[in-house]
Design a protein around this motif. Sequence first.
Motif, PDB file in Angstrom:
ATOM      1  N   TYR A 232     -74.538  -6.496 -55.192  1.00  0.00           N
ATOM      2  CA  TYR A 232     -73.220  -6.005 -54.807  1.00  0.00           C
ATOM      3  C   TYR A 232     -72.312  -7.030 -54.120  1.00  0.00           C
ATOM      4  O   TYR A 232     -71.102  -6.843 -54.096  1.00  0.00           O
ATOM      5  N   LEU A 233     -72.863  -8.078 -53.555  1.00  0.00           N
ATOM      6  CA  LEU A 233     -72.033  -9.005 -52.785  1.00  0.00           C
ATOM      7  C   LEU A 233     -71.626 -10.220 -53.606  1.00  0.00           C
ATOM      8  O   LEU A 233     -72.333 -10.618 -54.540  1.00  0.00           O
ATOM      9  N   ASP A 234     -70.514 -10.818 -53.214  1.00  0.00           N
ATOM     10  CA  ASP A 234     -70.085 -12.070 -53.834  1.00  0.00           C
ATOM     11  C   ASP A 234     -71.042 -13.186 -53.405  1.00  0.00           C
ATOM     12  O   ASP A 234     -71.661 -13.125 -52.328  1.00  0.00           O
ATOM     13  N   THR A 235     -71.128 -14.200 -54.220  1.00  0.00           N
ATOM     14  CA  THR A 235     -72.069 -15.292 -53.952  1.00  0.00           C
ATOM     15  C   THR A 235     -71.841 -15.927 -52.585  1.00  0.00           C
ATOM     16  O   THR A 235     -72.797 -16.224 -51.855  1.00  0.00           O
ATOM     17  N   ASP A 236     -70.557 -16.126 -52.213  1.00  0.00           N
ATOM     18  CA  ASP A 236     -70.278 -16.794 -50.942  1.00  0.00           C
ATOM     19  C   ASP A 236     -70.505 -15.900 -49.726  1.00  0.00           C
ATOM     20  O   ASP A 236     -70.374 -16.346 -48.595  1.00  0.00           O
ATOM     21  N   MET A 237     -70.843 -14.634 -49.948  1.00  0.00           N
ATOM     22  CA  MET A 237     -71.110 -13.714 -48.836  1.00  0.00           C
ATOM     23  C   MET A 237     -72.601 -13.600 -48.512  1.00  0.00           C
ATOM     24  O   MET A 237     -72.971 -13.189 -47.412  1.00  0.00           O
ATOM     25  N   LYS A 238     -73.444 -13.940 -49.454  1.00  0.00           N
ATOM     26  CA  LYS A 238     -74.855 -13.582 -49.343  1.00  0.00           C
ATOM     27  C   LYS A 238     -75.534 -14.185 -48.116  1.00  0.00           C
ATOM     28  O   LYS A 238     -76.232 -13.490 -47.370  1.00  0.00           O
ATOM     29  N   ASP A 239     -75.355 -15.472 -47.896  1.00  0.00           N
ATOM     30  CA  ASP A 239     -76.012 -16.120 -46.760  1.00  0.00           C
ATOM     31  C   ASP A 239     -75.510 -15.548 -45.438  1.00  0.00           C
ATOM     32  O   ASP A 239     -76.307 -15.286 -44.520  1.00  0.00           O
ATOM     33  N   ASP A 240     -74.185 -15.366 -45.341  1.00  0.00           N
ATOM     34  CA  ASP A 240     -73.610 -14.810 -44.104  1.00  0.00           C
ATOM     35  C   ASP A 240     -74.123 -13.391 -43.862  1.00  0.00           C
ATOM     36  O   ASP A 240     -74.413 -13.009 -42.723  1.00  0.00           O
ATOM     37  N   TYR A 241     -74.237 -12.626 -44.937  1.00  0.00           N
ATOM     38  CA  TYR A 241     -74.718 -11.245 -44.804  1.00  0.00           C
ATOM     39  C   TYR A 241     -76.162 -11.204 -44.298  1.00  0.00           C
ATOM     40  O   TYR A 241     -76.479 -10.471 -43.354  1.00  0.00           O
ATOM     41  N   GLU A 242     -77.024 -11.983 -44.897  1.00  0.00           N
ATOM     42  CA  GLU A 242     -78.428 -11.947 -44.484  1.00  0.00           C
ATOM     43  C   GLU A 242     -78.588 -12.470 -43.059  1.00  0.00           C
ATOM     44  O   GLU A 242     -79.391 -11.938 -42.281  1.00  0.00           O
ATOM     45  N   THR A 243     -77.822 -13.486 -42.685  1.00  0.00           N
ATOM     46  CA  THR A 243     -77.858 -13.972 -41.302  1.00  0.00           C
ATOM     47  C   THR A 243     -77.384 -12.891 -40.335  1.00  0.00           C
ATOM     48  O   THR A 243     -77.977 -12.674 -39.266  1.00  0.00           O
ATOM     49  N   PHE A 244     -76.314 -12.206 -40.725  1.00  0.00           N
ATOM     50  CA  PHE A 244     -75.759 -11.126 -39.894  1.00  0.00           C
ATOM     51  C   PHE A 244     -76.789 -10.007 -39.705  1.00  0.00           C
ATOM     52  O   PHE A 244     -76.999  -9.519 -38.585  1.00  0.00           O
TER      53      PHE A 244
END
Length: 355
Positions: free
Chosen positions: A268-280
């Motif tokens: 569901y997430l854009d590629t540039d969001m994935k790392d920030d999301y998992e860190t969050f």
Amino acid sequence: MFFENLTVDRLIIHEVHRRLDDRQAVQPIYGNQLLSLSAEAMDFFRERVVAALGSNSQSMQMAISPVIAGCALEVAADLLAADDTSFVALSCRYADKLTSAQSARNIPGGVVVVFTGSAGNPARRVAGVIKAETHSGFRHTQTLQVQYLKDLFLGPQTKLFKIGAFLYDGVAPRSAMPSGWEAVIYDKQMTPKNRDGAANYFYEAFLGCAIPVNSAQLTRRFFEGTREFINATDVSDERKADLLTGLYTYLKVDKSPTLELATFSSQYLDTDMKDDYETFMLAKSFPSNAVAKDTSDIQAYLKRRRLKFSRDIQLSAPPDAFAELIQVRSIEGDGPGEGQAWTQITIRDRVRDQE
């Protein structure tokens, strides 16, 4: 029910105080003798404790932290083994521990009720402690003998008390603690949707307990954390709507029995969001591995997907219908709202009814 057939054999009251302006602790006032209650007052006390600890909405079984010297569980074990004279002296430890745990200046003082007894079927020994904030109706003598127990914590301001109880199976040796023991906490601020509302200073700092993490709590943590991340993301309202629809779909429509950060982000997430999301999400204490999906704590949220606008304009639909039939798009306003972002909503259906 843990506390059916509760009997109370010993009871004593101490008093603790709010910290001074400079955050220095104030010495508790210790009770020096066991309370002798009338049959009516004792029945009232028992009924109130059973009603509180038997309430699934504001009480819960807690995980007991590893035992350390002087911890609340150790005090409970000592109280159950003590004679009456030793009980009076040992119960003062709870007043001292609560005074230490109430480190914030805004935590009010009150009375500490310490009791022992038995409960359940088969009966198990119980050591309990109550922190009750005093109010205008409370009266006691210089020896902390209660003149009327209802005024203590059975009056109209029932939200002003908390209870912690340790139950012992009577079998496990002391060296095996916390094996053989269970802890139950009552706190009016704790609800099924917000177990974290309970006063941390009381159940953790004072009693050495922790809220157990189960699948329903982890699922709620996933839902709330992901929603917070999406709402804070710097993308268009149209994209946020799509992402939130994806969240609802993943939780309610997707039949997978588990939740996993990597799975949600890849779908569901854009590629540039994935790392920030998992860190969050890791910072929100959500595990990186898959967890069992249990939506029982968030059923009310998953029934409807809602969009809200100014002047009380709302759009509401079940998550699956929202995903299939509704398209949300940001457009540039014209006329009086020229230059502002507007929202264009397309519903792939005709109007079925109007009011």
